[in-house]
Motif scaffolding. Structure first.
Motif, PDB file in Angstrom:
ATOM      1  N   UNK A   1      60.563  -5.451  58.108  1.00 19.88           N
ATOM      2  CA  UNK A   1      60.320  -4.478  57.033  1.00 19.88           C
ATOM      3  C   UNK A   1      59.105  -3.604  57.307  1.00 19.88           C
ATOM      4  N   UNK A   2      58.127  -4.127  58.040  1.00 19.60           N
ATOM      5  CA  UNK A   2      56.882  -3.399  58.277  1.00 19.60           C
ATOM      6  C   UNK A   2      56.882  -2.753  59.663  1.00 19.60           C
ATOM      7  N   UNK A   3      56.190  -1.627  59.741  1.00 22.48           N
ATOM      8  CA  UNK A   3      56.098  -0.866  60.977  1.00 22.48           C
ATOM      9  C   UNK A   3      54.650  -0.435  61.169  1.00 22.48           C
ATOM     10  N   UNK A   4      54.117  -0.673  62.369  1.00 22.85           N
ATOM     11  CA  UNK A   4      52.799  -0.149  62.723  1.00 22.85           C
ATOM     12  C   UNK A   4      52.972   1.199  63.409  1.00 22.85           C
ATOM     13  N   UNK A   5      52.273   2.216  62.931  1.00 24.74           N
ATOM     14  CA  UNK A   5      52.373   3.566  63.483  1.00 24.74           C
ATOM     15  C   UNK A   5      51.024   3.972  64.075  1.00 24.74           C
TER      16      UNK A   5
ATOM     17  N   UNK B   1      44.070   5.561  64.791  1.00 27.09           N
ATOM     18  CA  UNK B   1      44.234   4.437  63.884  1.00 27.09           C
ATOM     19  C   UNK B   1      45.668   3.912  63.936  1.00 27.09           C
ATOM     20  N   UNK B   2      45.823   2.641  63.560  1.00 24.00           N
ATOM     21  CA  UNK B   2      47.133   2.070  63.306  1.00 24.00           C
ATOM     22  C   UNK B   2      47.339   1.991  61.803  1.00 24.00           C
ATOM     23  N   UNK B   3      48.503   2.458  61.367  1.00 17.16           N
ATOM     24  CA  UNK B   3      48.840   2.451  59.949  1.00 17.16           C
ATOM     25  C   UNK B   3      50.040   1.529  59.748  1.00 17.16           C
TER      26      UNK B   3
ATOM     27  N   UNK C   1      58.610   0.041  55.255  1.00 18.42           N
ATOM     28  CA  UNK C   1      59.722   0.966  55.476  1.00 18.42           C
ATOM     29  C   UNK C   1      60.683   1.041  54.298  1.00 18.42           C
ATOM     30  N   UNK C   2      60.522   0.144  53.334  1.00 18.09           N
ATOM     31  CA  UNK C   2      61.378   0.179  52.145  1.00 18.09           C
ATOM     32  C   UNK C   2      60.769   1.067  51.070  1.00 18.09           C
ATOM     33  N   UNK C   3      59.472   0.884  50.810  1.00 19.38           N
ATOM     34  CA  UNK C   3      58.815   1.651  49.742  1.00 19.38           C
ATOM     35  C   UNK C   3      58.185   2.945  50.254  1.00 19.38           C
ATOM     36  N   UNK C   4      57.942   3.041  51.577  1.00 20.00           N
ATOM     37  CA  UNK C   4      57.257   4.205  52.126  1.00 20.00           C
ATOM     38  C   UNK C   4      55.760   4.180  51.909  1.00 20.00           C
ATOM     39  N   UNK C   5      55.218   3.040  51.499  1.00 18.83           N
ATOM     40  CA  UNK C   5      53.787   2.921  51.226  1.00 18.83           C
ATOM     41  C   UNK C   5      53.025   2.492  52.469  1.00 18.83           C
ATOM     42  N   UNK C   6      51.890   3.134  52.705  1.00 21.29           N
ATOM     43  CA  UNK C   6      50.991   2.711  53.780  1.00 21.29           C
ATOM     44  C   UNK C   6      50.070   1.642  53.211  1.00 21.29           C
ATOM     45  N   UNK C   7      50.120   0.448  53.786  1.00 19.76           N
ATOM     46  CA  UNK C   7      49.413  -0.702  53.239  1.00 19.76           C
ATOM     47  C   UNK C   7      48.088  -0.967  53.927  1.00 19.76           C
TER      48      UNK C   7
END
Length: 255
Positions: A28-32, A41-43, A47-53
């Motif tokens: 579910x999570x993606x590091x960009x 930076x890594x963000x 990928x479900x909510x579109x929120x950067x955590x």
């Protein structure tokens, strides 16, 4: 031909140069990898909510062009300084913190910053290092630097075992490695390929595969093996083929 397209995240000033999945997050999570003007930076994206955590600064790098995850490490291409920075895979935000740690990620040593394992040196800012392919002993990069922007790309290597202080580009005299300079121009991406189909021999050809962006082709060059140095165009575009027509809003004109 129709396309299913989903926008996972849209920022304002971001320059994304790489991405990899976060382990232990049910995919579910993606590091960009984001490379704005003054830092890298890594963000962590849901990928479900579109929120950067999470947004974690990579200390000491600028204008990063690539990120490659291998096991519990991530290799960041620091184009400004001509280095490849090896970092620890960071733990994910809740509720996946513990599961990501069990999958090999680590809690950062300093809040808000990525933990650096090693800086691999040997290239320069003028080399304009663009990508990296990770081998157990080597880091192979495509270097765009040259007297002109259309100079041939040079694929060269660093040794992972040499210290940061003694880092240098490998050469044939000392290391038995020669840079590959017949791949193409403005090349992007590198992958290893072992070709076991060479006729009349049981020895494999170890190939590097890259995109020759100047000519729009996918190319392989034999790095080691009986056909060392041999170049082959694996694919070139058929511009009339409908599958190569990108969806509206994705492609930009490129001269």
């Amino acid at each position: 031909i129709s396309y299913d397209r989903s926008i996972l995240y849209r920022g304002e000033e971001e320059r994304f140069r790489g991405a990899f999945t976060a382990p232990g997050t049910d995919k579910r999570r993606l590091w960009m990898l984001n490379s704005p003007q003054d830092h890298d930076q890594l963000m962590e994206l849901d990928t479900v909510t579109g929120e950067v955590l999470q947004s974690l600064v990579i200390p000491g790098t600028l204008d990063a062009h690539d990120s490659v995850r291998v096991g519990n490490s991530v290799f960041i291409v620091d184009t400004r300084h001509g280095t490849v920075v090896e970092i620890s895979l960071p733990a994910s935000a809740a509720p996946y913190t513990e599961s990501s740690i069990q999958a090999g990620a680590k809690v950062v040593e300093k809040e808000g910053y990525i933990s650096v394992i090693k800086v691999h040196t040997g290239f320069t800012r003028g080399d304009h290092i663009n990508n990296v392919a990770v081998h157990p002993e080597l880091l192979i990069s495509n270097l765009h630097g040259g007297s002109k922007s259309w100079s041939p790309t040079r694929l060269s290597a660093l040794s992972r075992s040499i210290s940061q202080e003694d880092g240098r580009e490998l050469n044939s005299e000392e290391d038995g490695f020669s840079a590959v300079d017949n791949v193409g121009t403005m090349c992007h991406g590198i992958a290893f390929w072992e070709d076991t189909t060479t006729p009349n021999t049981s020895e494999s050809n170890i190939k590097l595969i890259s995109l020759d962006s100047m000519h729009g082709t996918l190319v392989s060059v034999v790095l080691a093996g009986p056909n060392k140095g041999e170049r082959e165009v694996l694919w070139e575009p058929d511009e009339s083929h409908p599958v190569l027509t990108p969806p509206d809003g994705v492609a930009k004109a490129y001269r």
